[in-house]
Design an enzyme around this catalytic site. Structure first.
Site, PDB file in Angstrom:
ATOM      1  N   SER A  66       1.094  -1.164  -0.210  1.00 18.58           N
ATOM      2  CA  SER A  66       0.069   0.003  -0.093  1.00 18.58           C
ATOM      3  C   SER A  66       0.945   1.355  -0.045  1.00 18.58           C
ATOM      4  CB  SER A  66      -0.985   0.045   1.096  1.00 18.58           C
ATOM      5  OG  SER A  66      -2.054  -0.827   0.769  1.00 18.58           O
ATOM      6  N   LYS A  69       0.287   3.242  -3.006  1.00 19.27           N
ATOM      7  CA  LYS A  69      -0.987   4.220  -3.150  1.00 19.27           C
ATOM      8  C   LYS A  69      -0.495   5.687  -3.173  1.00 19.27           C
ATOM      9  CE  LYS A  69      -4.036   0.594  -1.197  1.00 19.27           C
ATOM     10  NZ  LYS A  69      -4.531  -0.062   0.147  1.00 19.27           N
ATOM     11  N   TYR A 193      -3.884  -3.187 -10.284  1.00 21.79           N
ATOM     12  CA  TYR A 193      -3.738  -2.685  -8.784  1.00 21.79           C
ATOM     13  C   TYR A 193      -2.895  -3.626  -7.975  1.00 21.79           C
ATOM     14  CZ  TYR A 193      -4.914  -2.473  -3.668  1.00 21.79           C
ATOM     15  OH  TYR A 193      -4.824  -2.358  -2.311  1.00 21.79           O
ATOM     16  N   VAL A 259       1.149  -3.746   3.823  1.00 21.48           N
ATOM     17  CA  VAL A 259       1.296  -4.745   4.619  1.00 21.48           C
ATOM     18  C   VAL A 259       2.482  -5.719   4.181  1.00 21.48           C
ATOM     19  CG1 VAL A 259      -1.072  -5.149   5.014  1.00 21.48           C
ATOM     20  CG2 VAL A 259       0.018  -6.211   2.895  1.00 21.48           C
TER      21      VAL A 259
HETATM   22  N1  GLN Z   1      -2.526  -5.530  -1.720  1.00 23.33           N
HETATM   23  C1  GLN Z   1      -2.770  -5.239  -0.436  1.00 23.33           C
HETATM   24  C2  GLN Z   1      -4.297  -5.437  -0.411  1.00 23.33           C
HETATM   25  O1  GLN Z   1      -4.860  -4.921  -1.089  1.00 23.33           O
HETATM   26  C3  GLN Z   1      -2.381  -3.929   0.227  1.00 23.33           C
HETATM   27  C4  GLN Z   1      -2.938  -3.782   1.377  1.00 23.33           C
HETATM   28  C5  GLN Z   1      -1.911  -2.855   2.391  1.00 23.33           C
HETATM   29  O2  GLN Z   1      -0.812  -2.946   2.083  1.00 23.33           O
HETATM   30  N2  GLN Z   1      -2.440  -2.407   3.575  1.00 23.33           N
HETATM   31  O3  GLN Z   1      -4.905  -6.085   0.287  1.00 23.33           O
END
Ligand code: GLN
Length: 305
Positions: A66, A69, A193, A259
């Site tokens: 994430s 993002k 994504y 994550v």
């Molecule tokens: N690719 C992960 C998801 O969509 C990203 C989530 C994260 O890093 N918090 O669940």
């Protein structure tokens, strides 16, 4: 502070973190991430004056998840401008990163671009009028330009692994589509994504890639000053999901977690800081990464407050 003093501080933080008893737990809902060795820790600082100081496992590539993002949001805003805000909000969610509950209450307009629902919309915007391959080339190109390093790649195995288990994200994408807030087919948006999330960087590269958000002369300039401020505002209020308030309280810097165990934090005008430790806390943010950020910010007297 001299480069040697900064290096000594980072080395001391690594020593303290390596002695920790609780390392948290690796994300296990993406099988490829569940295989990552837990006991890893790295920290890197790219000061506005130039260079980068790093310590620990700072040259081990990890899945930025994430943290991507932020880069995606910067690109989507570059393409759509403020129109993007018709599709996604700017409020902290107070819910888990992958939560679906608010989406119904908010009529399919996700609360912010850093929770999964909002990031799926952001990626959909980047995909408008072109193929996933081209959208991904732009995202990877942006990250490489920010880091001034072309040796950054997408790990296809991680992307596939998430795709096979991404039922929640599929649910979010279909729900968005039902509210007419997804222009492309859910499969295309999520394929893009998942690959964007599967970008791998070392902690050193991530600190360098964050410099475009610092807003100081001599650093890579990829977005305007006004946009840098807004991206930082969103990182502060929404960057760690339902742990954002706690992170602001403890660290006091805008930051974005993933994550994979990475966190990128910005000290406006001064530095970009990255940490990596794959063990997560209950919010899905790096446990030791947060502790280390808290210690470094306090020692350096870094805070936006
Ligand atoms: N690719 C992960 C998801 O969509 C990203 C989530 C994260 O890093 N918090 O669940």
């Amino acid at each position: 502070m001299s480069a040697a003093d900064l290096q000594a501080r980072l080395d001391a933080i690594v020593d303290r973190m390596r002695a920790a008893e609780d390392w948290g737990a690796v994300a296990d809902y993406i099988p490829e991430l569940a295989r990552v060795p837990l006991r890893q820790f790295a920290i890197a600082v790219a000061p506005a004056e130039g260079g980068v100081a790093a310590a620990g496992d700072a040259d081990v590539p990890f899945s930025i998840q994430s943290v991507s993002k932020i880069f995606a949001l910067a690109i989507a805003l570059g393409r759509a401008g403020d129109q993007l805000w018709n599709r996604v909000g700017r409020e902290p969610s107070g819910s888990a990163f992958n939560s679906i509950v608010q989406l119904e209450h908010e009529q399919g307009r996700p609360r912010n671009p850093f929770i999964n629902a909002g990031a799926i919309v952001t990626t959909d915007e980047i995909l408008k009028g072109r193929a996933p391959r081209d959208a991904l080339a732009e995202i990877l190109g942006f990250v490489r330009a920010a880091a001034e390093d072309d040796d950054i790649y997408i790990n296809d195995r991680v992307a596939q692994s998430e795709n096979h288990h991404g039922h929640r994200n599929y649910a979010l994408a279909h729900f968005l589509r039902a509210f007419d807030n997804l222009a492309n087919a859910p499969e295309l948006v999520l394929g893009t994504y998942f690959h964007q999330c599967a970008i791998e960087m070392t902690t050193r590269q991530l600190a360098l890639a964050g410099r475009f958000l610092v807003g100081a002369p001599g650093l890579p300039r990829l977005v305007s000053t006004a946009r840098i401020r807004r991206l930082n505002a969103l990182m502060l209020t929404c960057g760690q999901y339902d742990g954002s308030g706690e992170f602001a309280f403890r660290v006091g810097l805008p930051a974005k977690s993933g994550v994979g165990g990475g966190i990128l934090a910005i000290v406006p005008g001064r530095a970009s800081v990255a940490v990596f430790s794959p063990g997560l806390d209950g919010y899905g943010n790096s446990l030791l990464g947060t502790v280390a950020m808290e210690q470094l910010a306090r020692q350096m007297d870094w805070s936006v407050f």
